[in-house]
Design a protein around this motif. Structure first.
Motif, PDB file in Angstrom:
ATOM      1  N   GLN A  35       0.806  -1.114  -0.018  1.00 48.40           N
ATOM      2  CA  GLN A  35       0.226   0.188   0.024  1.00 48.40           C
ATOM      3  C   GLN A  35       0.845   1.175  -0.084  1.00 48.40           C
ATOM      4  OE1 GLN A  35      -2.972  -0.075   2.958  1.00 48.40           O
ATOM      5  NE2 GLN A  35      -3.710  -2.220   2.642  1.00 48.40           N
ATOM      6  N   TYR A  36       2.153   1.187   0.562  1.00 46.55           N
ATOM      7  CA  TYR A  36       2.858   2.355   0.870  1.00 46.55           C
ATOM      8  C   TYR A  36       3.555   2.869  -0.314  1.00 46.55           C
ATOM      9  CZ  TYR A  36       1.859   2.132   5.833  1.00 46.55           C
ATOM     10  OH  TYR A  36       1.127   1.772   7.050  1.00 46.55           O
ATOM     11  N   SER A  37       3.905   1.862  -1.347  1.00 44.30           N
ATOM     12  CA  SER A  37       4.504   2.019  -2.476  1.00 44.30           C
ATOM     13  C   SER A  37       3.837   2.411  -3.634  1.00 44.30           C
ATOM     14  CB  SER A  37       5.738   0.845  -2.623  1.00 44.30           C
ATOM     15  OG  SER A  37       4.943  -0.198  -2.628  1.00 44.30           O
ATOM     16  N   THR A  38       2.589   1.866  -3.322  1.00 49.20           N
ATOM     17  CA  THR A  38       1.536   1.661  -4.590  1.00 49.20           C
ATOM     18  C   THR A  38       0.688   3.073  -4.452  1.00 49.20           C
ATOM     19  OG1 THR A  38       0.406   0.016  -3.892  1.00 49.20           O
ATOM     20  CG2 THR A  38       2.173  -0.279  -5.566  1.00 49.20           C
ATOM     21  N   GLU A  39       0.490   3.561  -3.145  1.00 52.46           N
ATOM     22  CA  GLU A  39      -0.488   4.527  -3.098  1.00 52.46           C
ATOM     23  C   GLU A  39      -1.059   5.652  -4.060  1.00 52.46           C
ATOM     24  OE1 GLU A  39      -1.999   7.845   0.403  1.00 52.46           O
ATOM     25  OE2 GLU A  39      -0.166   6.686   0.447  1.00 52.46           O
ATOM     26  N   SER A  40       0.176   6.026  -4.819  1.00 54.04           N
ATOM     27  CA  SER A  40      -0.153   6.954  -6.007  1.00 54.04           C
ATOM     28  C   SER A  40      -0.538   6.596  -7.021  1.00 54.04           C
ATOM     29  CB  SER A  40       1.220   7.690  -6.343  1.00 54.04           C
ATOM     30  OG  SER A  40       2.276   6.680  -6.580  1.00 54.04           O
ATOM     31  N   MET A  41      -0.680   5.014  -7.205  1.00 54.64           N
ATOM     32  CA  MET A  41      -1.037   4.467  -8.464  1.00 54.64           C
ATOM     33  C   MET A  41      -2.491   4.119  -8.537  1.00 54.64           C
ATOM     34  SD  MET A  41       1.580   3.482 -10.422  1.00 54.64           S
ATOM     35  CE  MET A  41       1.006   2.349 -11.107  1.00 54.64           C
ATOM     36  N   MET A  42      -3.288   4.278  -7.502  1.00 53.92           N
ATOM     37  CA  MET A  42      -4.648   4.354  -7.443  1.00 53.92           C
ATOM     38  C   MET A  42      -5.517   5.215  -8.365  1.00 53.92           C
ATOM     39  SD  MET A  42      -5.023   1.680  -5.187  1.00 53.92           S
ATOM     40  CE  MET A  42      -7.090   1.713  -5.191  1.00 53.92           C
ATOM     41  N   PHE A  43      -4.918   6.396  -8.415  1.00 49.84           N
ATOM     42  CA  PHE A  43      -5.493   7.276  -9.233  1.00 49.84           C
ATOM     43  C   PHE A  43      -5.254   6.828 -10.971  1.00 49.84           C
ATOM     44  CE2 PHE A  43      -7.869  11.265  -8.507  1.00 49.84           C
ATOM     45  CZ  PHE A  43      -7.715  12.009  -9.401  1.00 49.84           C
ATOM     46  N   TRP A  44      -4.123   6.399 -10.894  1.00 51.89           N
ATOM     47  CA  TRP A  44      -3.712   6.252 -12.450  1.00 51.89           C
ATOM     48  C   TRP A  44      -4.521   4.845 -12.842  1.00 51.89           C
ATOM     49  CZ3 TRP A  44      -1.221   1.570 -13.912  1.00 51.89           C
ATOM     50  CH2 TRP A  44      -0.526   1.585 -15.299  1.00 51.89           C
ATOM     51  N   LEU A  45      -4.528   3.972 -11.985  1.00 54.99           N
ATOM     52  CA  LEU A  45      -5.217   2.699 -12.382  1.00 54.99           C
ATOM     53  C   LEU A  45      -6.899   2.827 -12.765  1.00 54.99           C
ATOM     54  CD1 LEU A  45      -4.157  -0.052  -9.572  1.00 54.99           C
ATOM     55  CD2 LEU A  45      -3.696   0.003 -12.069  1.00 54.99           C
ATOM     56  N   VAL A  46      -7.408   3.800 -12.426  1.00 62.00           N
ATOM     57  CA  VAL A  46      -8.845   4.169 -12.831  1.00 62.00           C
ATOM     58  C   VAL A  46      -8.792   4.805 -14.137  1.00 62.00           C
ATOM     59  CG1 VAL A  46     -10.911   5.385 -11.986  1.00 62.00           C
ATOM     60  CG2 VAL A  46      -9.410   4.695 -10.457  1.00 62.00           C
ATOM     61  N   GLY A  47      -7.545   5.468 -14.467  1.00 60.35           N
ATOM     62  CA  GLY A  47      -7.334   6.130 -15.675  1.00 60.35           C
ATOM     63  C   GLY A  47      -7.108   7.634 -15.454  1.00 60.35           C
ATOM     64  N   SER A  48      -6.142   7.994 -15.672  1.00 60.75           N
ATOM     65  CA  SER A  48      -6.017   9.646 -15.356  1.00 60.75           C
ATOM     66  C   SER A  48      -5.016  10.347 -16.299  1.00 60.75           C
ATOM     67  CB  SER A  48      -5.480   9.896 -13.835  1.00 60.75           C
ATOM     68  OG  SER A  48      -5.055  11.208 -13.566  1.00 60.75           O
ATOM     69  N   VAL A  49      -5.168  11.592 -16.493  1.00 57.61           N
ATOM     70  CA  VAL A  49      -4.189  12.258 -17.460  1.00 57.61           C
ATOM     71  C   VAL A  49      -3.724  13.581 -16.699  1.00 57.61           C
ATOM     72  CG1 VAL A  49      -5.328  11.401 -19.611  1.00 57.61           C
ATOM     73  CG2 VAL A  49      -6.115  13.504 -18.382  1.00 57.61           C
ATOM     74  N   SER A  50      -3.897  13.609 -15.419  1.00 55.31           N
ATOM     75  CA  SER A  50      -3.676  14.708 -14.640  1.00 55.31           C
ATOM     76  C   SER A  50      -2.117  14.901 -14.408  1.00 55.31           C
ATOM     77  CB  SER A  50      -4.489  14.661 -13.327  1.00 55.31           C
ATOM     78  OG  SER A  50      -3.949  13.589 -12.626  1.00 55.31           O
ATOM     79  N   GLN A  51      -1.357  14.015 -14.321  1.00 57.06           N
ATOM     80  CA  GLN A  51      -0.043  13.957 -14.317  1.00 57.06           C
ATOM     81  C   GLN A  51       0.810  13.934 -15.576  1.00 57.06           C
ATOM     82  OE1 GLN A  51       1.177  14.216 -11.189  1.00 57.06           O
ATOM     83  NE2 GLN A  51      -0.968  13.950 -10.412  1.00 57.06           N
ATOM     84  N   ALA A  52       0.142  14.195 -16.667  1.00 56.63           N
ATOM     85  CA  ALA A  52       0.890  14.028 -17.925  1.00 56.63           C
ATOM     86  C   ALA A  52       1.609  15.548 -18.064  1.00 56.63           C
ATOM     87  CB  ALA A  52      -0.235  13.596 -19.056  1.00 56.63           C
ATOM     88  N   GLY A  53       2.830  15.265 -18.484  1.00 50.17           N
ATOM     89  CA  GLY A  53       3.473  16.595 -18.895  1.00 50.17           C
ATOM     90  C   GLY A  53       4.300  16.462 -19.996  1.00 50.17           C
ATOM     91  N   TRP A  54       5.276  17.377 -20.202  1.00 49.45           N
ATOM     92  CA  TRP A  54       6.075  17.369 -21.465  1.00 49.45           C
ATOM     93  C   TRP A  54       7.069  16.110 -21.530  1.00 49.45           C
ATOM     94  CZ3 TRP A  54       4.542  19.675 -25.392  1.00 49.45           C
ATOM     95  CH2 TRP A  54       4.096  20.896 -25.329  1.00 49.45           C
ATOM     96  N   PRO A  55       7.490  15.410 -20.630  1.00 51.10           N
ATOM     97  CA  PRO A  55       8.328  14.246 -20.667  1.00 51.10           C
ATOM     98  C   PRO A  55       7.462  13.057 -21.217  1.00 51.10           C
ATOM     99  CG  PRO A  55       8.616  15.226 -18.574  1.00 51.10           C
ATOM    100  CD  PRO A  55       7.949  15.752 -19.065  1.00 51.10           C
ATOM    101  N   GLU A  56       5.961  13.140 -20.672  1.00 52.83           N
ATOM    102  CA  GLU A  56       5.184  11.742 -21.182  1.00 52.83           C
ATOM    103  C   GLU A  56       4.749  12.333 -22.556  1.00 52.83           C
ATOM    104  OE1 GLU A  56       5.282  11.577 -16.875  1.00 52.83           O
ATOM    105  OE2 GLU A  56       4.942  13.544 -18.272  1.00 52.83           O
ATOM    106  N   VAL A  57       4.563  13.472 -23.035  1.00 50.50           N
ATOM    107  CA  VAL A  57       4.250  13.618 -24.370  1.00 50.50           C
ATOM    108  C   VAL A  57       5.441  13.221 -25.224  1.00 50.50           C
ATOM    109  CG1 VAL A  57       3.614  15.410 -26.354  1.00 50.50           C
ATOM    110  CG2 VAL A  57       2.730  15.580 -24.000  1.00 50.50           C
ATOM    111  N   GLN A  58       6.560  13.788 -24.946  1.00 54.47           N
ATOM    112  CA  GLN A  58       7.879  13.144 -25.671  1.00 54.47           C
ATOM    113  C   GLN A  58       8.045  11.835 -25.634  1.00 54.47           C
ATOM    114  OE1 GLN A  58      10.945  15.388 -23.791  1.00 54.47           O
ATOM    115  NE2 GLN A  58      10.302  17.314 -24.593  1.00 54.47           N
ATOM    116  N   ALA A  59       7.615  11.064 -24.805  1.00 55.32           N
ATOM    117  CA  ALA A  59       7.660   9.540 -24.648  1.00 55.32           C
ATOM    118  C   ALA A  59       6.966   8.902 -25.470  1.00 55.32           C
ATOM    119  CB  ALA A  59       7.645   9.080 -23.273  1.00 55.32           C
ATOM    120  N   ILE A  60       5.596   9.399 -25.525  1.00 47.63           N
ATOM    121  CA  ILE A  60       4.538   8.636 -26.186  1.00 47.63           C
ATOM    122  C   ILE A  60       4.550   8.929 -27.773  1.00 47.63           C
ATOM    123  CG2 ILE A  60       2.736  10.306 -25.994  1.00 47.63           C
ATOM    124  CD1 ILE A  60       0.824   7.996 -25.546  1.00 47.63           C
TER     125      ILE A  60
END
Length: 340
Positions: free
Chosen positions: A179-204
């Motif tokens: 739980q402690y190391s994956t707490e930030s993943m709960m938002f991501w697992l539902v499907g979220s674009v809130s953390q997408a920045g320029w590094p993510e754009v350049q990667a995809i």
């Protein structure tokens, strides 16, 4: 009769131009509203100055470094997921198929969550690599359960649903045990674009451009998937190779999208059906319309997700699930009536 056919063709061309123009306008409007609306109030003049890079104060940098990459990533992911769904339906000959249902998204999610737990400093490109591996493993597992023969596509559907729930359960188990190391993943697992920045754009972006180029190059071959396998084989075509290329392209499009924004549900399923209802089944028209509508749907879903608990963020996967759940039930019931 000779005059009627050209008139009918002109009407068809005019309706297609109208639909594509309306979709493009809707996408551009959604992008502009996504850039303007948020926790910080931004005027239209400030927005256009920021997009033109004519100023570099705090508000302009906020738009350029936070809102702009998020909106671009949302649009790209929506296009990729919609096209991945269309290709999945073509390769499996199942109108209810999608990477989400067939275990591809669940496999990518499981691999990324496992990597987060196993590797303390997992990089963005490392998570993308794991997402590809997980998506490929999920697809191979489902395909191995399908077997061959007349019932192959039925077994693929049943096996895909079973694999999806199995991999999703394993992902949830890893999260519960860490739980402690994956707490930030709960938002991501539902499907979220809130953390997408320029590094993510350049990667995809390379996968987005490469996927579109490969899809355009393979378009004539993918038309064979609209035919029965026996007919296509009788024409001398290697259907199995074309289908394998389609699955690889699905893994590239869906895997890279999931690694950035999580397993956003139902975009892959509902958008191809909407596009097909609007423009028909001709791939040269259906493919670009599907991509456009995928971007439109996810951009507007992200806008709605921001308003749910404003000024706090909500996962965009909540909105797509609310839209896609009833649509999936409708498709399933319609498919059942047609079979009867």
């Amino acid at each position: 009769m000779a005059d009627y056919m050209p008139l009918e063709k002109q009407n068809r061309t005019g309706s297609l131009l109208f639909l594509f123009s309306a979709s493009c306008i809707a996408l551009i409007a959604g992008i502009l509203f996504s850039l303007k609306w948020g926790q910080a109030q931004v005027s239209w003049s400030t927005l256009f100055d920021a997009l033109a890079y004519r100023a570099h104060d705090k508000v302009h940098l906020y738009i350029q470094t936070l809102r702009l990459p998020r909106t671009l990533a949302t649009c790209i992911v929506g296009i990729q997921l919609a096209l991945a769904g269309l290709l999945t339906q073509l390769t499996t000959k199942n109108p209810l198929a999608s990477p989400h249902i067939f275990g591809i998204n669940a496999g990518a999610s499981l691999a990324v969550v496992f990597g987060l737990v196993a590797f303390a400093n997992l990089s963005l490109y490392g998570s993308m690599l794991l997402a590809f591996v997980g998506a490929a493993a999920g697809a191979l597992l489902v395909w191995s359960l399908g077997g061959t023969g007349n019932k192959q596509y039925v077994r693929l559907a049943l096996g895909g649903i079973a694999v999806h729930f199995l991999l999703s359960s394993l992902t949830e188990g890893i999260i519960i045990l860490n739980q402690y190391s994956t707490e930030s993943m709960m938002f991501w697992l539902v499907g979220s674009v809130s953390q997408a920045g320029w590094p993510e754009v350049q990667a995809i972006l390379p996968f987005f451009i490469g996927g579109l180029l490969l899809l355009g190059f393979m378009m004539p071959s993918f038309r064979l998937l609209l035919l029965d396998d026996e007919v296509a084989s009788g024409l001398g075509q290697r259907v199995s190779i074309v289908r394998a290329a389609g699955i690889v392209l699905v893994i590239v499009l869906a895997g890279s999208a999931v690694s950035i924004c999580g397993p956003i549900g139902f975009i892959c399923l509902i958008v191809p059906h909407i596009a097909r209802a609007l423009v028909g089944g001709k791939l040269t028209v259906l493919v670009p319309m599907t991509g456009l509508l995928g971007g439109v749907l996810l951009v507007y879903s992200d806008l709605i997700s921001r308003a749910i608990a404003f000024p706090f963020e909500s996962p965009v996967g909540i909105v797509t699930s609310v839209i896609g759940g009833p649509f999936f039930i409708y498709l399933a019931r319609r498919k059942g009536r047609s079979n009867r």
